[in-house]
Scaffold this motif. Structure first.
Motif, PDB file in Angstrom:
ATOM      1  N   LYS A 146      -5.054   0.472  12.962  1.00  0.00           N
ATOM      2  CA  LYS A 146      -3.973   1.146  12.119  1.00  0.00           C
ATOM      3  C   LYS A 146      -2.757   1.563  12.942  1.00  0.00           C
ATOM      4  CE  LYS A 146      -3.080   4.673   8.373  1.00  0.00           C
ATOM      5  NZ  LYS A 146      -3.794   5.700   7.589  1.00  0.00           N
ATOM      6  N   PRO A 161      -1.207  -2.219  14.772  1.00  0.00           N
ATOM      7  CA  PRO A 161      -1.618  -3.372  14.034  1.00  0.00           C
ATOM      8  C   PRO A 161      -1.428  -4.680  14.634  1.00  0.00           C
ATOM      9  CG  PRO A 161       0.452  -2.324  13.293  1.00  0.00           C
ATOM     10  CD  PRO A 161      -0.063  -1.387  14.311  1.00  0.00           C
ATOM     11  N   THR A 163     -11.549  -6.590   9.854  1.00  0.00           N
ATOM     12  CA  THR A 163     -10.413  -5.553  10.382  1.00  0.00           C
ATOM     13  C   THR A 163      -8.940  -6.656   9.742  1.00  0.00           C
ATOM     14  OG1 THR A 163     -11.590  -4.529  11.958  1.00  0.00           O
ATOM     15  CG2 THR A 163      -9.075  -4.643  12.107  1.00  0.00           C
ATOM     16  N   THR A 187      -6.288  -5.589   7.124  1.00  0.00           N
ATOM     17  CA  THR A 187      -5.152  -5.115   7.654  1.00  0.00           C
ATOM     18  C   THR A 187      -3.865  -6.001   7.013  1.00  0.00           C
ATOM     19  OG1 THR A 187      -5.967  -4.386   9.693  1.00  0.00           O
ATOM     20  CG2 THR A 187      -3.705  -4.692   9.585  1.00  0.00           C
TER      21      THR A 187
END
Length: 307
Positions: A121, A124, A239, A243
């Protein structure tokens, strides 16, 4: 690129497969490795095999020249180049001459243990795919070189806080990369426009459910199966997908399952038991519970209400 290319979990496996020496390499043992490539190649030029690393790499080219290919795009490495790569892509390289090149490799586990659990996070670009090398001025390159040399120094030290120090130095490099190159990176935009990992996942999802609905298979795919299809770690695939699309892999699978189930309930005369088997459920009761969990109604009630 060859789909059967070797997959390597770390630098040691990569170098050994190419008959390169690993004795000079600094290997922390838990997901972090470093090397100055001037100690690696005894004969130049050197052409690598095609491979797929399951780890991140950062190259800081102080004085060298090479061609580095990611998937089907070839980049030129020159003095002052900083190049960041992520897991899962096809790689190959040709080094022509080398004086100083700092190579840092690390995996997802090291990031989460020694930086923090929400590292993707904060950074990114760790799931980015459209990565181009950047050429820096000697002054700007010196900033990265200084931190690299500090990491080499800590590798050779005996501090009881060695892992934490290395983790913090790596975080400094990531922050500097973010500041210099990735301030405005939007993973959702890349996920919608140019992410090959997302495209491959969605294609496999569509093809698999088409096979289920049309009776060519009765096996459900799990997250690990979708990851294996792209030679990726399960956590890393999740992920990337979460994302770049805003939804986890399991959510994509669930929504597709419910969509197909509703379509079969509305547009076929198959019994609920037949639909459950068609979608890969061993027992129709399991299908009924699954459907109700995500729609708040039973398959039968849904069919009756929408006939």
């Amino acid at each position: 690129m060859d789909n059967q290319s070797a997959i390597f979990k770390d630098l040691t496996e990569t170098f050994q497969a190419m008959n390169l020496p690993v004795s000079h390499m600094l290997h922390e043992g838990e997901g972090l490795s470093m090397s100055n490539l001037k100690n690696l190649f005894t004969t130049l030029p050197f052409s690598s095999i095609v491979f797929r690393p399951n780890y991140f790499t950062m190259l800081f080219v102080k004085n060298a020249h090479a061609d580095y290919t990611t998937d089907d795009i070839t980049f030129r490495m020159e003095p002052g180049t900083v190049f960041f790569t992520n897991p899962g892509h096809f790689r190959s390289f040709v080094w022509y001459d080398i004086q100083d090149v700092y190579l840092i490799a690390f995996n997802e586990s090291f990031l989460k243990r020694n930086i923090h659990g929400d590292v993707f996070k904060e950074f990114p670009f760790l799931v980015s795919e459209t990565v181009n090398p950047r050429n820096l001025s000697p002054e700007d390159f010196l900033v990265f070189e200084h931190t690299c040399l500090e990491m080499f120094k800590e590798f050779n030290g005996n501090s009881m806080y060695k892992k934490q120090i290395l983790g913090n130095l790596l975080m400094i490099i990531l922050l500097k990369i973010k500041e210099a190159f990735w301030k405005d990176y939007n993973p959702i935009y890349e996920g919608n426009k140019s992410s090959q990992i997302v495209k491959n996942f969605k294609m496999l999802l569509e093809n698999h459910f088409r096979d289920l609905v049309e009776g060519r298979t009765d096996l459900q795919l799990r997250v690990t199966d979708y990851a294996a299809h792209q030679n990726l770690n399960e956590n890393y695939l999740n992920t990337v997908i979460k994302t770049k699309t805003g939804k986890a892999v399991k959510t994509w699978i669930m929504e597709k399952m419910i969509c197909e189930a509703q379509s079969l309930l509305l547009h076929t005369t198959l019994s609920i038991k037949e639909i459950s088997f068609r979608l890969g459920f061993i027992e129709s009761a399991h299908f009924g519970n699954y459907f109700k969990k995500y729609t708040a109604t039973t398959p039968l009630a849904f069919r009756q209400a929408n006939q």
